[in-house]
Design a protein around this motif. Structure first.
Motif, PDB file in Angstrom:
ATOM      1  N   MET A   1      41.501  37.576  29.709  1.00 43.94           N
ATOM      2  CA  MET A   1      40.191  38.195  29.918  1.00 43.94           C
ATOM      3  C   MET A   1      40.011  38.626  31.372  1.00 43.94           C
ATOM      4  O   MET A   1      39.666  39.762  31.659  1.00 43.94           O
ATOM      5  N   LEU A   2      40.267  37.693  32.306  1.00 42.43           N
ATOM      6  CA  LEU A   2      39.992  37.968  33.709  1.00 42.43           C
ATOM      7  C   LEU A   2      41.150  37.466  34.559  1.00 42.43           C
ATOM      8  O   LEU A   2      41.532  36.298  34.478  1.00 42.43           O
ATOM      9  N   SER A   3      41.705  38.372  35.348  1.00 46.15           N
ATOM     10  CA  SER A   3      42.811  38.015  36.231  1.00 46.15           C
ATOM     11  C   SER A   3      42.406  38.343  37.665  1.00 46.15           C
ATOM     12  O   SER A   3      42.173  39.509  38.005  1.00 46.15           O
ATOM     13  N   ILE A   4      42.289  37.312  38.494  1.00 47.49           N
ATOM     14  CA  ILE A   4      41.928  37.457  39.912  1.00 47.49           C
ATOM     15  C   ILE A   4      43.221  37.415  40.707  1.00 47.49           C
ATOM     16  O   ILE A   4      43.937  36.409  40.673  1.00 47.49           O
ATOM     17  N   ARG A   5      43.516  38.475  41.436  1.00 47.24           N
ATOM     18  CA  ARG A   5      44.821  38.581  42.086  1.00 47.24           C
ATOM     19  C   ARG A   5      44.707  38.779  43.593  1.00 47.24           C
ATOM     20  O   ARG A   5      44.257  39.824  44.072  1.00 47.24           O
ATOM     21  N   ASN A   6      45.030  37.729  44.327  1.00 48.89           N
ATOM     22  CA  ASN A   6      45.186  37.798  45.784  1.00 48.89           C
ATOM     23  C   ASN A   6      43.952  38.364  46.482  1.00 48.89           C
ATOM     24  O   ASN A   6      44.042  39.202  47.380  1.00 48.89           O
ATOM     25  N   ILE A   7      42.781  37.834  46.105  1.00 44.44           N
ATOM     26  CA  ILE A   7      41.530  38.342  46.664  1.00 44.44           C
ATOM     27  C   ILE A   7      41.311  37.808  48.078  1.00 44.44           C
ATOM     28  O   ILE A   7      41.400  36.604  48.337  1.00 44.44           O
ATOM     29  N   VAL A   8      41.001  38.725  48.984  1.00 42.30           N
ATOM     30  CA  VAL A   8      40.614  38.394  50.358  1.00 42.30           C
ATOM     31  C   VAL A   8      39.256  39.031  50.619  1.00 42.30           C
ATOM     32  O   VAL A   8      39.027  40.199  50.279  1.00 42.30           O
ATOM     33  N   LYS A   9      38.329  38.243  51.193  1.00 43.06           N
ATOM     34  CA  LYS A   9      37.015  38.762  51.549  1.00 43.06           C
ATOM     35  C   LYS A   9      36.556  38.136  52.848  1.00 43.06           C
ATOM     36  O   LYS A   9      36.570  36.909  53.000  1.00 43.06           O
ATOM     37  N   GLN A  10      36.171  39.009  53.806  1.00 40.99           N
ATOM     38  CA  GLN A  10      35.685  38.545  55.102  1.00 40.99           C
ATOM     39  C   GLN A  10      34.312  39.134  55.381  1.00 40.99           C
ATOM     40  O   GLN A  10      34.001  40.254  54.971  1.00 40.99           O
ATOM     41  N   TYR A  11      33.509  38.358  56.111  1.00 40.47           N
ATOM     42  CA  TYR A  11      32.199  38.817  56.569  1.00 40.47           C
ATOM     43  C   TYR A  11      32.101  38.572  58.068  1.00 40.47           C
ATOM     44  O   TYR A  11      32.086  37.418  58.509  1.00 40.47           O
ATOM     45  N   ALA A  12      32.081  39.631  58.852  1.00 43.31           N
ATOM     46  CA  ALA A  12      31.884  39.529  60.307  1.00 43.31           C
ATOM     47  C   ALA A  12      32.769  38.455  60.935  1.00 43.31           C
ATOM     48  O   ALA A  12      32.302  37.595  61.691  1.00 43.31           O
ATOM     49  N   GLY A  13      34.029  38.481  60.593  1.00 46.87           N
ATOM     50  CA  GLY A  13      34.966  37.529  61.171  1.00 46.87           C
ATOM     51  C   GLY A  13      35.095  36.228  60.429  1.00 46.87           C
ATOM     52  O   GLY A  13      35.998  35.428  60.710  1.00 46.87           O
ATOM     53  N   HIS A  14      34.193  35.970  59.477  1.00 47.53           N
ATOM     54  CA  HIS A  14      34.289  34.747  58.661  1.00 47.53           C
ATOM     55  C   HIS A  14      35.042  35.055  57.368  1.00 47.53           C
ATOM     56  O   HIS A  14      34.704  36.011  56.655  1.00 47.53           O
ATOM     57  N   THR A  15      36.062  34.267  57.081  1.00 48.65           N
ATOM     58  CA  THR A  15      36.835  34.454  55.855  1.00 48.65           C
ATOM     59  C   THR A  15      36.190  33.663  54.729  1.00 48.65           C
ATOM     60  O   THR A  15      36.160  32.435  54.751  1.00 48.65           O
ATOM     61  N   ALA A  16      35.674  34.390  53.726  1.00 39.87           N
ATOM     62  CA  ALA A  16      35.047  33.746  52.576  1.00 39.87           C
ATOM     63  C   ALA A  16      36.065  33.416  51.498  1.00 39.87           C
ATOM     64  O   ALA A  16      35.946  32.393  50.808  1.00 39.87           O
ATOM     65  N   LEU A  17      37.073  34.285  51.323  1.00 41.84           N
ATOM     66  CA  LEU A  17      38.126  34.083  50.333  1.00 41.84           C
ATOM     67  C   LEU A  17      39.454  34.476  50.954  1.00 41.84           C
ATOM     68  O   LEU A  17      39.578  35.551  51.551  1.00 41.84           O
ATOM     69  N   SER A  18      40.434  33.615  50.818  1.00 41.93           N
ATOM     70  CA  SER A  18      41.735  33.842  51.435  1.00 41.93           C
ATOM     71  C   SER A  18      42.830  33.797  50.373  1.00 41.93           C
ATOM     72  O   SER A  18      43.232  32.717  49.930  1.00 41.93           O
ATOM     73  N   ASP A  19      43.265  34.969  49.926  1.00 39.70           N
ATOM     74  CA  ASP A  19      44.381  35.107  48.995  1.00 39.70           C
ATOM     75  C   ASP A  19      44.171  34.244  47.745  1.00 39.70           C
ATOM     76  O   ASP A  19      45.044  33.491  47.328  1.00 39.70           O
ATOM     77  N   VAL A  20      43.001  34.392  47.116  1.00 42.42           N
ATOM     78  CA  VAL A  20      42.649  33.593  45.936  1.00 42.42           C
ATOM     79  C   VAL A  20      43.102  34.314  44.672  1.00 42.42           C
ATOM     80  O   VAL A  20      42.781  35.478  44.444  1.00 42.42           O
ATOM     81  N   SER A  21      43.842  33.581  43.837  1.00 43.06           N
ATOM     82  CA  SER A  21      44.283  34.094  42.543  1.00 43.06           C
ATOM     83  C   SER A  21      43.973  33.051  41.469  1.00 43.06           C
ATOM     84  O   SER A  21      44.154  31.854  41.703  1.00 43.06           O
ATOM     85  N   LEU A  22      43.500  33.511  40.318  1.00 41.63           N
ATOM     86  CA  LEU A  22      43.288  32.608  39.192  1.00 41.63           C
ATOM     87  C   LEU A  22      43.197  33.418  37.903  1.00 41.63           C
ATOM     88  O   LEU A  22      42.984  34.627  37.926  1.00 41.63           O
ATOM     89  N   GLU A  23      43.372  32.724  36.777  1.00 38.56           N
ATOM     90  CA  GLU A  23      43.363  33.353  35.463  1.00 38.56           C
ATOM     91  C   GLU A  23      42.310  32.680  34.588  1.00 38.56           C
ATOM     92  O   GLU A  23      42.281  31.459  34.472  1.00 38.56           O
ATOM     93  N   VAL A  24      41.444  33.494  33.980  1.00 36.16           N
ATOM     94  CA  VAL A  24      40.435  33.008  33.038  1.00 36.16           C
ATOM     95  C   VAL A  24      40.824  33.504  31.658  1.00 36.16           C
ATOM     96  O   VAL A  24      40.807  34.712  31.395  1.00 36.16           O
ATOM     97  N   GLU A  25      41.179  32.578  30.770  1.00 33.22           N
ATOM     98  CA  GLU A  25      41.624  32.951  29.428  1.00 33.22           C
ATOM     99  C   GLU A  25      40.459  33.417  28.560  1.00 33.22           C
ATOM    100  O   GLU A  25      39.350  32.875  28.639  1.00 33.22           O
TER     101      GLU A  25
END
Length: 302
Positions: A1-25
């Motif tokens: 259903m949902l495949s999260i692949r190597n997500i990176v998200k930063q806000y003004a120098g703050h890293t909220a997500l660092s290379d996050v991957s996961l699978e939701v069946e």
């Protein structure tokens, strides 16, 4: 259903997500766990296309996530988002139409949910006239009214008394039985063990643990047991096949002992040691709870 692949998200120098991957069946209930500020809400916002990742991608039912998927997703945010001064019935119809329903179909479904959850008299009421728990119930209906394939729930039991929390829990399970995939974020570890098939634990922007709940708990087994016995109190010494972590008297002549097996021994060795001395009422393995695992994993990371 949902495949999260190597997500990176930063806000003004703050890293909220660092290379996050996961699978939701598909068709499963998935728990997204983590302390406050771990990055859970940032990931949920990306799935809902409220914000975009700096890098990485989200795959929804085999396709790269895009605007056409919005109608297939229902989102219950932790910070409730209904209009306080708008009549509840009209507000629900408005939100349903944004998800692609006709006014007549929205009315039909809304009547079903209002009757099911005891909300028949709420149609002309305004959100500001409701208690926090009642507002939460209205928000839940708005989330599922368009029968989404993926339902995202951020702290869905916040504000509910135990009775209504149980009602909503049963509705979540029923939606899942009907085929909906559920992704929810919560701090209630007992709920995770009751509801979730799989989980991911995010801490300080990183995924530090994921998998099926049963497999994770089994992987943390540490040869610990609870024993209840009746008879004279046993003076344990170095000869027994276990070490004693704790011991208490439950009632006169009955004792409960928490033990840890010594290397090379098993539960049969425990029984062989105890049965000639006392009556064993219970021998039960202690498997760490998700709450204990959560605390251990989070505390390991500085």
């Amino acid at each position: 259903m949902l495949s999260i692949r190597n997500i990176v998200k930063q806000y003004a120098g703050h890293t909220a997500l660092s290379d996050v991957s996961l699978e939701v069946e598909s068709g499963k209930i998935f728990g997204l766990l983590g302390p406050n500020g771990a990055g859970k809400t940032s990931l949920i916002r990306i799935i809902n296309q409220i914000t975009a990742p700096d890098s990485g991608e989200v795959i929804f039912n085999g396709e790269r996530l895009n605007q056409s998927h919005i109608e297939q997703i229902g989102y219950l945010p932790e910070e409730r988002g209904l209009y306080k001064k708008m009549e509840i019935g009209e507000q629900m119809i408005y939100l349903a139409r944004l998800k692609g329903l006709s006014r007549d179909e929205a009315r039909r479904r809304l009547k079903f949910w209002f009757e099911k959850l005891g909300m028949e008299t709420w149609w002309k009421m305004k959100i500001e006239e409701l208690s926090k728990g009642m507002q939460q119930k209205a928000q839940f209906v708005a989330t599922v009214l368009h029968e989404p394939k993926l339902i995202i729930l951020d702290e869905p039991f916040s504000g509910f008394d135990p009775v209504n929390a149980e009602i909503i829990k049963e509705e979540i399970l029923e939606l899942n039985r009907q085929g909906a995939t559920i992704l929810f974020s919560t701090h209630r570890m007992e709920t995770v063990e009751e509801l979730c098939d799989s989980i991911a634990l995010i801490h300080k922007s990183h995924k530090i643990l994921d998998g099926k709940v049963k497999n994770i708990r089994n992987s943390y087994r540490n040869e610990t047991y609870l024993i209840e016995y009746s008879g004279p109190r046993v003076d344990f010494d170095e000869s027994q096949p276990f070490t004693v972590d704790s011991e208490k008297s439950e009632e006169e002549g009955t004792y409960i002992v928490r033990i840890k097996l010594k290397e090379g021994f098993n539960s049969n060795n425990v029984l062989q040691y105890l049965i000639p001395r006392v009556r064993v009422n219970m021998l039960q393995e202690v498997i760490p709870s998700m709450n204990e695992i959560f605390i251990e994993k989070v505390n390991l990371i500085p």
